[in-house]
Motif scaffolding. Structure first.
Motif, PDB file in Angstrom:
ATOM      1  N   ILE A  90       0.834   2.746  14.488  1.00  0.00           N
ATOM      2  CA  ILE A  90       1.031   1.522  13.701  1.00  0.00           C
ATOM      3  C   ILE A  90       1.695   1.930  12.392  1.00  0.00           C
ATOM      4  O   ILE A  90       1.039   2.314  11.419  1.00  0.00           O
ATOM      5  N   GLU A  91       2.981   1.873  12.371  1.00  0.00           N
ATOM      6  CA  GLU A  91       3.759   2.386  11.243  1.00  0.00           C
ATOM      7  C   GLU A  91       3.466   1.603   9.958  1.00  0.00           C
ATOM      8  O   GLU A  91       3.492   0.372   9.933  1.00  0.00           O
ATOM      9  N   GLY A  92       3.168   2.351   8.896  1.00  0.00           N
ATOM     10  CA  GLY A  92       2.933   1.745   7.588  1.00  0.00           C
ATOM     11  C   GLY A  92       1.491   1.395   7.304  1.00  0.00           C
ATOM     12  O   GLY A  92       1.148   1.067   6.158  1.00  0.00           O
ATOM     13  N   LEU A  93       0.601   1.462   8.304  1.00  0.00           N
ATOM     14  CA  LEU A  93      -0.784   1.036   8.114  1.00  0.00           C
ATOM     15  C   LEU A  93      -1.548   1.984   7.184  1.00  0.00           C
ATOM     16  O   LEU A  93      -2.312   1.544   6.319  1.00  0.00           O
ATOM     17  N   GLU A  94      -1.341   3.271   7.362  1.00  0.00           N
ATOM     18  CA  GLU A  94      -2.099   4.239   6.547  1.00  0.00           C
ATOM     19  C   GLU A  94      -1.837   4.042   5.063  1.00  0.00           C
ATOM     20  O   GLU A  94      -2.774   4.067   4.253  1.00  0.00           O
ATOM     21  N   ALA A 115      -1.717  -8.592  10.770  1.00  0.00           N
ATOM     22  CA  ALA A 115      -3.090  -9.075  10.991  1.00  0.00           C
ATOM     23  C   ALA A 115      -4.116  -8.116  10.395  1.00  0.00           C
ATOM     24  O   ALA A 115      -5.100  -8.535   9.783  1.00  0.00           O
ATOM     25  N   LEU A 116      -3.889  -6.830  10.588  1.00  0.00           N
ATOM     26  CA  LEU A 116      -4.813  -5.827  10.026  1.00  0.00           C
ATOM     27  C   LEU A 116      -4.782  -5.851   8.502  1.00  0.00           C
ATOM     28  O   LEU A 116      -5.833  -5.792   7.848  1.00  0.00           O
ATOM     29  N   ASN A 119     -15.031   7.167   4.294  1.00  0.00           N
ATOM     30  CA  ASN A 119     -14.524   7.374   5.650  1.00  0.00           C
ATOM     31  C   ASN A 119     -14.261   6.021   6.296  1.00  0.00           C
ATOM     32  O   ASN A 119     -15.161   5.177   6.381  1.00  0.00           O
ATOM     33  N   LEU A 120     -13.018   5.819   6.734  1.00  0.00           N
ATOM     34  CA  LEU A 120     -12.659   4.582   7.419  1.00  0.00           C
ATOM     35  C   LEU A 120     -12.193   4.923   8.830  1.00  0.00           C
ATOM     36  O   LEU A 120     -11.331   5.774   9.029  1.00  0.00           O
ATOM     37  N   ASN A 121     -12.761   4.224   9.794  1.00  0.00           N
ATOM     38  CA  ASN A 121     -12.400   4.419  11.196  1.00  0.00           C
ATOM     39  C   ASN A 121     -11.919   3.083  11.759  1.00  0.00           C
ATOM     40  O   ASN A 121     -12.590   2.066  11.602  1.00  0.00           O
ATOM     41  N   LEU A 122     -10.753   3.086  12.374  1.00  0.00           N
ATOM     42  CA  LEU A 122     -10.203   1.873  12.990  1.00  0.00           C
ATOM     43  C   LEU A 122      -9.882   2.166  14.451  1.00  0.00           C
ATOM     44  O   LEU A 122      -9.116   3.070  14.760  1.00  0.00           O
ATOM     45  N   ARG A 123     -10.460   1.381  15.340  1.00  0.00           N
ATOM     46  CA  ARG A 123     -10.183   1.498  16.771  1.00  0.00           C
ATOM     47  C   ARG A 123      -9.424   0.248  17.225  1.00  0.00           C
ATOM     48  O   ARG A 123      -9.898  -0.871  17.014  1.00  0.00           O
ATOM     49  N   VAL A 124      -8.286   0.447  17.844  1.00  0.00           N
ATOM     50  CA  VAL A 124      -7.447  -0.664  18.312  1.00  0.00           C
ATOM     51  C   VAL A 124      -7.278  -0.560  19.819  1.00  0.00           C
ATOM     52  O   VAL A 124      -6.934   0.506  20.343  1.00  0.00           O
ATOM     53  N   ASN A 125      -7.509  -1.654  20.524  1.00  0.00           N
ATOM     54  CA  ASN A 125      -7.294  -1.719  21.963  1.00  0.00           C
ATOM     55  C   ASN A 125      -6.304  -2.843  22.260  1.00  0.00           C
ATOM     56  O   ASN A 125      -6.237  -3.836  21.539  1.00  0.00           O
TER      57      ASN A 125
END
Length: 296
Positions: free
Chosen positions: A42-46, A135-136, A63-69
């Motif tokens: 996901i380009e640019g999200l970080e 959306a994120l 600590n941030l964890n993101l899981r995308v399905n």
């Protein structure tokens, strides 16, 4: 309002066939340490996430964890050729070294290479990726807001504990002042008696010199300066606790000053009562220092 460095928040969302789950948590740290685990496709999200967190938080190990399905119709799988070449080269080195040493290895299979992280990537269509990023990014403020609210709630509990400990230090400091005044009267009497005894049993002694030495002893045993500084530190602590913004480092420094005065008080006590008060002070200060480590 006081903020704790300990916090947690979680959110879920979905958009255009994608589903995701955020997990954000933090513990205490000397500075702000942000660690992200999220899809790299996901380009640019970080940059968006790190910028938002840096703007909202002052200290903590975050600590941030993101899981995308996503559904089968969304995106495609693609081979990262650069990563694949790096894996193949590494595999060749391993196989060559093993053969030189007479070690037999099982033949490598394509599935083995594909299982290496980074060789096979999920690639979303440009349009879908942009929608997902939007959306994120739109949901991120809600996640951070929930996270900050929890840190504020933890901070309020921490504030109550710290204020109570400051009050205990103030009470003990006042008790130490009373004990020091009582000790001063007995110390003065003892010094006068010792001076008279010395002068009666020492011929040719310089009375002024003896008096000067005894005066220096009295000064070294005087604890009023330490008590005055402790009272000043109590006021400074209350002022800091009422201050908006990150104050953890300033509080930590102030606790070092509290501890220094309590140590000096114990070393100069010369009475059971004053020594006990000094030890009680050190115990409360040590407890307060532990709590301060969690303040942003």
């Amino acid at each position: 309002m006081l903020h704790s460095m300990t916090g947690f928040a979680a959110l879920k969302g979905e958009e255009d066939g994608y589903t995701w789950a955020w997990d954000l948590r933090s513990v205490n740290a000397k500075g702000l340490d942000i660690r992200l685990r999220m899809p790299d496709w996901i380009e640019g999200l970080e940059a968006v996430v790190k910028g938002a967190l840096s703007k909202s938080l002052g200290r903590g190990s975050v600590n941030l964890n993101l899981r995308v399905n996503k559904g089968d119709e969304q995106g495609t799988l693609a081979v990262n050729e650069q990563q694949l070449q790096a894996v193949i080269q590494a595999l060749q080195v391993v196989e060559t070294t093993a053969m030189d040493q007479g070690v037999a290895l099982q033949p490598s299979r394509a599935s083995d290479l594909m299982a290496v992280r980074g060789v096979l990537e999920n690639v979303a269509p440009d349009s879908g990726q942009k929608k997902l990023l939007g959306a994120l990014a739109a949901q991120l403020p809600d996640l951070i807001s929930s996270f900050v609210e929890m840190r504020q709630a933890e901070g309020q509990s921490l504030y109550d504990v710290l204020m109570e400990q400051v009050s205990q230090i103030e009470i003990l400091t006042k008790s130490a002042s009373v004990a020091a005044e009582s000790r001063r009267q007995s110390t003065a009497k003892t010094l006068r008696e010792n001076l008279a005894r010395v002068m009666e049993n020492t011929e040719g002694a310089d009375e002024a010199r003896v008096a000067q030495e005894l005066a220096m002893i009295a000064v070294k045993s005087d604890v009023m300066e330490e008590l005055d500084r402790l009272h000043a530190h109590v006021g400074a602590a209350r002022t800091l606790l009422a201050t908006e913004g990150p104050i953890g480092r300033k509080l930590d420094f102030l606790m070092q000053e509290f501890n220094r005065e309590a140590n000096t008080l114990c070393s100069k006590a010369q009475s059971v009562d004053l020594t006990q008060i000094g030890l009680d002070l050190k115990a409360v200060i040590d407890q307060m220092r532990e709590q301060v480590q969690n303040v942003e």
